[in-house]
Design an enzyme around this catalytic site. Structure first.
Site, PDB file in Angstrom:
ATOM      1  N   TYR A  10     -16.448   6.463  -3.057  1.00 25.27           N
ATOM      2  CA  TYR A  10     -15.428   6.159  -1.712  1.00 25.27           C
ATOM      3  C   TYR A  10     -14.366   6.956  -2.459  1.00 25.27           C
ATOM      4  O   TYR A  10     -12.942   6.495  -2.478  1.00 25.27           O
ATOM      5  CB  TYR A  10     -15.101   4.485  -1.815  1.00 25.27           C
ATOM      6  CG  TYR A  10     -16.008   3.701  -1.887  1.00 25.27           C
ATOM      7  CD1 TYR A  10     -16.537   3.186  -0.333  1.00 25.27           C
ATOM      8  CD2 TYR A  10     -16.791   2.974  -2.700  1.00 25.27           C
ATOM      9  CE1 TYR A  10     -17.490   2.227  -0.270  1.00 25.27           C
ATOM     10  CE2 TYR A  10     -17.897   2.096  -2.643  1.00 25.27           C
ATOM     11  CZ  TYR A  10     -18.239   1.838  -1.489  1.00 25.27           C
ATOM     12  OH  TYR A  10     -19.109   0.756  -1.197  1.00 25.27           O
ATOM     13  N   GLU A  36     -17.973  10.188   0.053  1.00 28.07           N
ATOM     14  CA  GLU A  36     -17.090   9.568   0.925  1.00 28.07           C
ATOM     15  C   GLU A  36     -17.825   9.601   2.451  1.00 28.07           C
ATOM     16  O   GLU A  36     -18.522  10.823   2.652  1.00 28.07           O
ATOM     17  CB  GLU A  36     -15.740  10.441   0.759  1.00 28.07           C
ATOM     18  CG  GLU A  36     -14.901  10.051   2.044  1.00 28.07           C
ATOM     19  CD  GLU A  36     -14.244   8.614   2.166  1.00 28.07           C
ATOM     20  OE1 GLU A  36     -14.484   7.968   2.984  1.00 28.07           O
ATOM     21  OE2 GLU A  36     -14.085   8.145   0.976  1.00 28.07           O
ATOM     22  N   CYS A  96      -8.393  -2.853  -4.003  1.00 27.20           N
ATOM     23  CA  CYS A  96      -7.004  -3.294  -3.306  1.00 27.20           C
ATOM     24  C   CYS A  96      -7.083  -4.586  -2.659  1.00 27.20           C
ATOM     25  O   CYS A  96      -6.226  -5.170  -1.830  1.00 27.20           O
ATOM     26  CB  CYS A  96      -6.782  -2.302  -1.993  1.00 27.20           C
ATOM     27  SG  CYS A  96      -8.209  -2.290  -0.867  1.00 27.20           S
TER      28      CYS A  96
END
Length: 468
Positions: free
Chosen positions: A329, A350, A426
């Site tokens: 990613y 990605e 995150c």
């Protein structure tokens, strides 16, 4: 008390939880209340009923918490941008660190002692390098206006942020403290200019109007400042006059672009773009590398904290002796390039084709030759065939979206049994979900929380795993 929907109750807030909501206990049931702080005694109305918990709307603070402070911004209680301005920053980071510990213990079933003390942000205001404002024809009413007996007109040229959960109404901002103060000044200038010159905002219902968004980007390490005006139509006679007025008023603007989104979707990304002034990009740095950031390119929103986050990831990767690193990613390659100085080779994967193009461009611009970027969906690309072609890595860094890694990717990591695995997240709750599976094959050695977004409940974390 059954705590039915609509019931008004008095609650004492004990802690904080998901999305920064305060948590109280009533009759043994957890009740979540937004806009509260631990220690508050409040009156609230139940608005959602579930089997094991309730959600309530704050009606009145009967006794404020000793930790409660006056928010810096007048919009803090209604704007979705800052959920914790009523708490001192020192308290915010305590709660964020505890949230990570809770996720590690309750979801991953790991020792919460693995979580290190949080890395706080040096600036708890004015830390963002990008703000995206919207324009519209419907404004969000104040609490006072909502409670009036008479009708209140909500139609107006409005510029600001979407009210939480509403795509159709905007909070007409009178201040904002997340980006450099010039950001709000530019927004205010454009709003007043459009009203004075009768330039209409885009109406999402009538599908007509002109100005849609204003995106302002500034560089942390240079003095570059970009203004991106997103419009519904390509009308040079309108946009050039606005551009000239902006450049006359704000001498620090280095580039102005016009994205034209003539579709009905709400995005601030145009179908095409015109550069009106300057180079059409700004330049910023992370570590030793510089990045040209175009209007629609992804870049970490908090430049200074991104360096801290990446430094933790690099330390956890232990690449002092080189080796082959996979960056899953990888986005536009910022983390790949940050790691490249320590690795013999970095291979990034990605799914977004534009991000891969930007990653290759960034590598070329910085003269970094030991990186390679591969386009593909992680769950389909990161397989045995890929490993045969690219070789076995010495270390893997994974930095997935908020939803965490696809189960197929987690399975592949378990089978691969790499020496070191670094998980950058995150969303610590989905990271904890993945760690619960990965821990059967790897030792989870430590977890480092890093605060990228003060005044919000969001928190990043980096986990270090080694092969069992």
């Amino acid at each position: 008390m059954s705590l039915k929907k609509g019931t008004e109750v008095e609650l004492e807030i004990e802690s904080t939880a998901f999305k920064g909501k305060g948590v109280a206990k009533k009759d043994g049931i957890a009740v979540f209340v937004s806009g509260t702080a631990p220690g508050d005694v409040v009156k609230a109305r139940i608005i959602k009923k579930k089997k094991t918990w309730r959600e309530a709307k704050l009606l009145e603070i009967l006794k404020p918490s000793p930790d409660r402070i006056e928010p810096k911004c007048r919009h803090a209680n209604v704007c979705g941008g800052c959920t914790w301005q009523h708490l001192p920053y020192s308290e915010q980071i305590k709660h964020k660190e505890q949230h990570v510990r809770d996720h590690i213990e309750r979801i991953a079933h790991l020792d919460p002692g693995l979580v290190k003390p949080i890395l706080a942000c040096e600036n708890d205001f004015y830390y963002r390098n990008k703000m995206e404002y919207s324009f519209g024809t419907k404004r969000w009413l104040t609490e006072e206006e909502i409670n009036r007996d008479e009708y209140v007109d909500d139609t107006a040229f409005t510029a600001g942020m979407h009210a939480p959960g509403r795509f159709d109404k905007l909070l007409n901002l009178q201040e904002c403290h997340l980006q450099d103060p010039i950001s709000f000044n530019i927004l205010d200038f454009v709003r007043n200019y459009c009203i004075k010159n009768e330039i209409p905002a885009f109406d999402i219902f009538k599908k007509e109007g002109f100005i849609r968004h204003l995106v302002i980007r500034n560089s942390h390490f240079t003095e570059d400042l970009m203004v991106n005006i997103v419009t519904f139509e390509d009308r040079p006679e309108l946009i050039n006059s606005l551009k000239d007025a902006l450049l006359e008023e704000f001498l620090s603007i280095t580039t102005v672009v016009n994205n034209i989104n003539d579709q009905y979707n709400p995005t601030a990304v145009g179908r095409y773009e015109n550069v009106l002034h300057g180079p059409g990009f700004i330049v910023d740095k992370i570590g030793n590398h510089s990045f040209k950031i175009h209007a629609n390119a992804f870049f970490q929103t908090n430049t200074r904290q991104a360096e801290k986050l990446y430094s933790v990831a690099r330390d956890f990767a232990e690449l002092d002796n080189g080796g082959h690193l996979f960056d899953l990613y990888c986005g536009v390659g910022t983390l790949s390039l940050f790691m490249a100085d320590k690795a013999d080779k970095v291979t990034g994967i990605e799914i977004v084709d534009v991000a891969i193009e930007n990653a290759k461009f960034n590598a070329k611009e910085n003269g970094v030759e030991n990186v390679e970027f591969v386009l593909g969906d992680m769950k389909d690309t990161f397989n045995d065939e890929f490993l045969e072609k690219n070789g076995r890595p010495d270390c893997i860094i994974t930095d997935p979206p908020r939803s965490g890694m696809h189960p197929d990717v987690v399975d592949q990591l378990c089978k691969l049994d790499v020496n070191r695995l670094v998980y950058v997240s995150c969303n610590p709750s989905t990271m904890a979900r993945d760690l619960k599976i990965l821990k059967e094959f790897y030792h989870v050695e430590s977890v480092q929380p890093v605060d990228m977004f003060p005044q919000t409940y969001h928190i990043e974390a980096v986990a270090k795993l080694t092969r069992k």
